[in-house]
Design an enzyme around this catalytic site. Structure first.
Site, PDB file in Angstrom:
ATOM      1  CE  LYS A  12     -33.741  12.744  23.101  1.00  0.00           C
ATOM      2  NZ  LYS A  12     -33.201  13.888  22.342  1.00  0.00           N
TER       3      LYS A  12
ATOM      4  N   GLY B 206     -41.649  28.519  26.338  1.00  0.00           N
ATOM      5  CA  GLY B 206     -40.564  27.861  27.054  1.00  0.00           C
ATOM      6  C   GLY B 206     -39.286  28.668  27.041  1.00  0.00           C
TER       7      GLY B 206
ATOM      8  N   GLY C 141     -36.304  27.883  28.782  1.00  0.00           N
ATOM      9  CA  GLY C 141     -35.177  27.154  29.346  1.00  0.00           C
ATOM     10  C   GLY C 141     -33.896  27.609  28.672  1.00  0.00           C
ATOM     11  CG  HIS C 142     -30.192  25.705  29.667  1.00  0.00           C
ATOM     12  ND1 HIS C 142     -29.575  26.635  30.460  1.00  0.00           N
ATOM     13  CD2 HIS C 142     -30.328  24.590  30.430  1.00  0.00           C
ATOM     14  CE1 HIS C 142     -29.339  26.123  31.652  1.00  0.00           C
ATOM     15  NE2 HIS C 142     -29.797  24.878  31.668  1.00  0.00           N
ATOM     16  CB  VAL C 143     -33.132  25.798  23.691  1.00  0.00           C
ATOM     17  CG1 VAL C 143     -33.367  26.134  22.214  1.00  0.00           C
ATOM     18  CG2 VAL C 143     -32.151  24.636  23.804  1.00  0.00           C
TER      19      VAL C 143
END
Length: 357
Positions: A80, A179, A181-183
């Site tokens: 990472k 959340g 977001g994209h996911v």
């Protein structure tokens, strides 16, 4: 602060720091394990409050990537990278050039992909200066692996409901998503299409407004979303949402989300068991994205991608059944299974040593 004394240090093979005054880059790359191949993992950009916080995050995230790839049956190691900075203000062409040079200096030992705070556009910018980035191919989603991550979590939710409640479909099932977001948004789409009732929150009001208008989700204040009376809680924001305080107030019977490092501490897994809450280990069920990145990086036929992602459900069921038999936290079981797979797979990759005269 010493890396070696950090509680999240886990025999990492390499931890490297970089700074570039001209671009303002301050970054860390952590390579946890390369027994199965190059360490592949997202490049995260976040305004960490301290260097110690950034170090701890990159150590935990890279370790999770090792187990994620092993459980997904991928020939990849775990790594990472994190960039200390505000993704809304600090991005620049110079920053991506410097970060690409940093990644390139490891000679392919680490390969970067999209993560929180970075995008396909950012990866494409870095690809001008290093070949060791992935996740921007001309796929059906433009290289964005987020839909694949969402699919893996969706498959896991179905598997968890079947395991715990014997439910074969999602009609009327209540899911709370933290959340969008994209996911999180993609997950909400899948759940709504399957007939689930979706409650959701996001600190970005625009994301919440879009999900409400386009998908018909029920908006919930961010401070309340974890505690809704639902069948499934899906944390899809940043990590650490599950801790001693929040776990004591959960009303969901199942936790299955896309966020990395959802447990603040290892002992939080035991707290979930004590409360009778079924936890689906994040590093197991959010592997759809890294599977997608592997298919892009290796040029594999994407016709097999969905089937590979759907195998996450089978692996999760195996973990849940093992946990039931020994009455232990599912996260511990998933890590043990990953270590078993790492040992078995690394043995098959070893070649006999040649003697040198």
């Amino acid at each position: 602060m010493s890396v070696f004394s950090d509680p999240s240090f886990d025999g990492h093979e390499q931890v490297v720091f970089a700074a570039d005054l001209a671009s303002g880059l301050r970054a860390i790359i952590a390579v946890h394990d390369t027994r199965l191949g190059a360490a592949v993992g997202g490049c995260r950009m976040y305004p960490y409050a301290s260097e110690a916080e950034a170090i701890d995050d990159v150590l935990r995230l890279s370790r999770g990537m090792t187990y994620k790839s092993a459980l997904a049956g991928l020939p990849l190691g775990g790594g990472k990278s994190v960039i200390i900075g505000d993704p809304g203000q600090d991005k620049s062409a110079a920053l991506w050039r410097a970060m690409a040079g940093f990644i390139d200096s490891l000679g392919g030992r680490y390969v970067a992909a999209e993560d929180s705070g970075t995008s396909v556009t950012d990866l494409r910018a870095m690809s001008q200066y290093t070949e060791h980035v992935s996740g921007f191919a001309a796929t059906e989603h433009g290289g964005d692996p987020s839909p694949s991550t969402a699919l893996g979590v969706y498959v896991a939710i179905r598997a968890a409901l079947a395991h715990r409640l014997g439910v074969s479909d999602l009609e009327g099932v209540r899911v709370a998503i933290q959340g969008l977001g994209h996911v999180g948004f993609a997950l909400a789409q899948m759940l709504k299409s399957a007939g689930a009732e979706v409650l959701a929150s996001d600190i970005n009001f625009a994301n919440l407004l879009r999900a409400e208008s386009e998908l018909g989700v029920t908006p919930v204040a961010p401070e309340n979303i974890l505690y809704e009376d639902v069948d499934v809680l899906a944390p899809c924001a940043l990590g650490g949402a599950l801790n001693a305080d929040s776990i004591s107030r959960l009303r969901a019977g199942i936790v299955a989300g896309a966020a990395n490092n959802q447990l603040r501490e290892t002992s939080d897994g035991c707290r979930l068991v004590d409360r009778g809450i079924l936890y689906c280990p994040d590093f197991l069920i959010n592997a759809g994205g890294i599977i997608d990145v592997h298919y892009q990086r290796s040029g594999l036929d994407r016709a097999g991608l969905r089937e590979h992602i759907e195998s996450i459900g089978d692996r999760l069921t195996e973990v849940l059944q093992r946990a039931d038999r020994c009455h232990r936290p599912t996260g511990e079981i998933a890590e043990e299974l990953a270590e078993e797979l790492l040992g078995a797979q690394s043995k098959t990759l070893k070649q006999p040593l040649r003697s040198v005269a």
